[in-house]
Design a protein around this motif. Structure first.
Motif, PDB file in Angstrom:
ATOM      1  N   UNK A  31       2.705  -9.764 -20.633  1.00  0.00           N
ATOM      2  CA  UNK A  31       2.499 -10.042 -19.209  1.00  0.00           C
ATOM      3  C   UNK A  31       2.495 -11.543 -18.938  1.00  0.00           C
ATOM      4  N   UNK A  32       1.780 -12.302 -19.756  1.00  0.00           N
ATOM      5  CA  UNK A  32       1.712 -13.757 -19.574  1.00  0.00           C
ATOM      6  C   UNK A  32       3.083 -14.403 -19.755  1.00  0.00           C
ATOM      7  N   UNK A  33       3.831 -13.954 -20.765  1.00  0.00           N
ATOM      8  CA  UNK A  33       5.155 -14.538 -21.035  1.00  0.00           C
ATOM      9  C   UNK A  33       6.116 -14.268 -19.873  1.00  0.00           C
ATOM     10  N   UNK A  34       6.159 -13.033 -19.415  1.00  0.00           N
ATOM     11  CA  UNK A  34       7.060 -12.684 -18.309  1.00  0.00           C
ATOM     12  C   UNK A  34       6.687 -13.479 -17.060  1.00  0.00           C
ATOM     13  N   UNK A  35       5.399 -13.579 -16.765  1.00  0.00           N
ATOM     14  CA  UNK A  35       4.957 -14.336 -15.597  1.00  0.00           C
ATOM     15  C   UNK A  35       5.304 -15.823 -15.747  1.00  0.00           C
ATOM     16  N   UNK A  36       5.147 -16.364 -16.948  1.00  0.00           N
ATOM     17  CA  UNK A  36       5.486 -17.775 -17.208  1.00  0.00           C
ATOM     18  C   UNK A  36       6.974 -18.032 -16.935  1.00  0.00           C
ATOM     19  N   UNK A  37       7.833 -17.143 -17.428  1.00  0.00           N
ATOM     20  CA  UNK A  37       9.277 -17.324 -17.227  1.00  0.00           C
ATOM     21  C   UNK A  37       9.671 -17.116 -15.769  1.00  0.00           C
ATOM     22  N   UNK A  38       9.008 -16.190 -15.075  1.00  0.00           N
ATOM     23  CA  UNK A  38       9.259 -16.002 -13.641  1.00  0.00           C
ATOM     24  C   UNK A  38       8.854 -17.250 -12.855  1.00  0.00           C
ATOM     25  N   UNK A  39       7.747 -17.882 -13.240  1.00  0.00           N
ATOM     26  CA  UNK A  39       7.322 -19.118 -12.578  1.00  0.00           C
ATOM     27  C   UNK A  39       8.386 -20.201 -12.720  1.00  0.00           C
ATOM     28  N   UNK A  40       9.067 -20.211 -13.873  1.00  0.00           N
ATOM     29  CA  UNK A  40      10.154 -21.169 -14.081  1.00  0.00           C
ATOM     30  C   UNK A  40      11.243 -21.003 -13.033  1.00  0.00           C
ATOM     31  N   UNK A  41      11.582 -19.768 -12.699  1.00  0.00           N
ATOM     32  CA  UNK A  41      12.587 -19.514 -11.658  1.00  0.00           C
ATOM     33  C   UNK A  41      12.085 -20.012 -10.309  1.00  0.00           C
ATOM     34  N   UNK A  42      10.812 -19.758 -10.017  1.00  0.00           N
ATOM     35  CA  UNK A  42      10.253 -20.201  -8.730  1.00  0.00           C
ATOM     36  C   UNK A  42      10.168 -21.730  -8.661  1.00  0.00           C
ATOM     37  N   UNK A  44      12.182 -23.802 -10.386  1.00  0.00           N
ATOM     38  CA  UNK A  44      13.509 -24.392 -10.581  1.00  0.00           C
ATOM     39  C   UNK A  44      13.662 -25.142 -11.888  1.00  0.00           C
ATOM     40  N   UNK A  45      13.022 -24.649 -12.951  1.00  0.00           N
ATOM     41  CA  UNK A  45      13.143 -25.297 -14.253  1.00  0.00           C
ATOM     42  C   UNK A  45      12.379 -24.558 -15.326  1.00  0.00           C
ATOM     43  N   UNK A  46      12.374 -25.130 -16.537  1.00  0.00           N
ATOM     44  CA  UNK A  46      11.676 -24.532 -17.680  1.00  0.00           C
ATOM     45  C   UNK A  46      10.489 -25.412 -18.044  1.00  0.00           C
ATOM     46  N   UNK A  47       9.336 -24.789 -18.281  1.00  0.00           N
ATOM     47  CA  UNK A  47       8.144 -25.536 -18.643  1.00  0.00           C
ATOM     48  C   UNK A  47       7.860 -25.359 -20.126  1.00  0.00           C
ATOM     49  N   UNK A  48       7.999 -26.465 -20.871  1.00  0.00           N
ATOM     50  CA  UNK A  48       7.578 -26.491 -22.272  1.00  0.00           C
ATOM     51  C   UNK A  48       6.254 -27.245 -22.292  1.00  0.00           C
ATOM     52  N   UNK A  49       6.296 -28.556 -22.416  1.00  0.00           N
ATOM     53  CA  UNK A  49       5.074 -29.346 -22.255  1.00  0.00           C
ATOM     54  C   UNK A  49       4.946 -29.798 -20.807  1.00  0.00           C
ATOM     55  N   UNK A  50       6.078 -29.943 -20.133  1.00  0.00           N
ATOM     56  CA  UNK A  50       6.105 -30.250 -18.700  1.00  0.00           C
ATOM     57  C   UNK A  50       7.342 -29.578 -18.104  1.00  0.00           C
ATOM     58  N   UNK A  51       7.424 -29.557 -16.789  1.00  0.00           N
ATOM     59  CA  UNK A  51       8.548 -28.902 -16.110  1.00  0.00           C
ATOM     60  C   UNK A  51       9.827 -29.708 -16.308  1.00  0.00           C
TER      61      UNK A  51
END
Length: 186
Positions: A31-42, A44-51
């Motif tokens: 659940x946390x992983x899917x939500x994290x990746x969905x937040x990336x779409x919202x 507009x980028x990928x968050x590793x240590x920062x967006x």
């Protein structure tokens, strides 16, 4: 709490901890992983240590009319790519994946051969834009240019939306730690 008291707590809750490790924690991680990746779409980028923002698309740089021009990279009217992210849990493990056929190309970047089928698609989009906006419109001209391009290959830039992430690992760590504390305090 002394180490002896902690060991006693663990023994007292051993069965419950085994169940959490095998079933509940993997579901929480999924659940946390899917939500994290969905937040990336919202975002507009990928968050590793920062967006890490995705590069602007040609669709965004050409002033498309209507909602089409307003979508951020990798987002669309349907949201198919974002909604293709899913996960599978196993005892003590979770696998998160995208079942979209083009997810890998966006996540890793690629080069694609311009096929006759693609050119037909570009012409169809040109005709649709022409009917909607008329000739001379930037959107109409964009699709015409894509259909008439002399290039035999087009580059799909890397826009990572899934993968290992420090921010996600911290998020999962906090969720599991909170649940572990709850278990041990009962």
């Amino acid at each position: 709490m002394t180490p002896e008291e902690f060991a006693k707590q663990i023994r007292a809750h051993a069965q419950e901890l085994r169940r959490a490790y095998a079933d509940r924690w993997p579901r929480m991680m999924r659940t946390e992983a899917i939500e994290h990746f969905h937040e990336g779409f919202r975002n507009g980028g990928f968050t590793d240590t920062s967006l890490e923002k995705w590069d602007v698309t040609r669709r965004q740089s050409v002033p498309f009319n209507g909602a089409t021009g307003k979508y951020t990279p990798l987002n669309s009217r349907t949201g198919d790519l974002m909604h293709s992210i899913d996960g599978r849990t196993e005892p003590g493990a979770v696998t998160v994946f995208s079942d979209s056929g083009h997810a890998k190309y966006h996540n890793e970047g690629a080069e694609a051969t311009v096929t006759p089928r693609m050119r037909r698609f570009f012409w169809a989009m040109h005709a649709e834009a022409k009917k909607k906006h008329g000739m001379g419109n930037p959107e109409t001209e964009f699709w015409k240019g894509m259909a008439l391009t002399k290039k035999s290959r087009i580059r799909i830039p890397k826009r990572r939306f899934m993968g290992r992430s420090e921010a996600l690992m911290k998020r999962i760590y906090n969720v599991i730690l909170k649940d572990l504390k709850r278990l041990l305090n009962n």
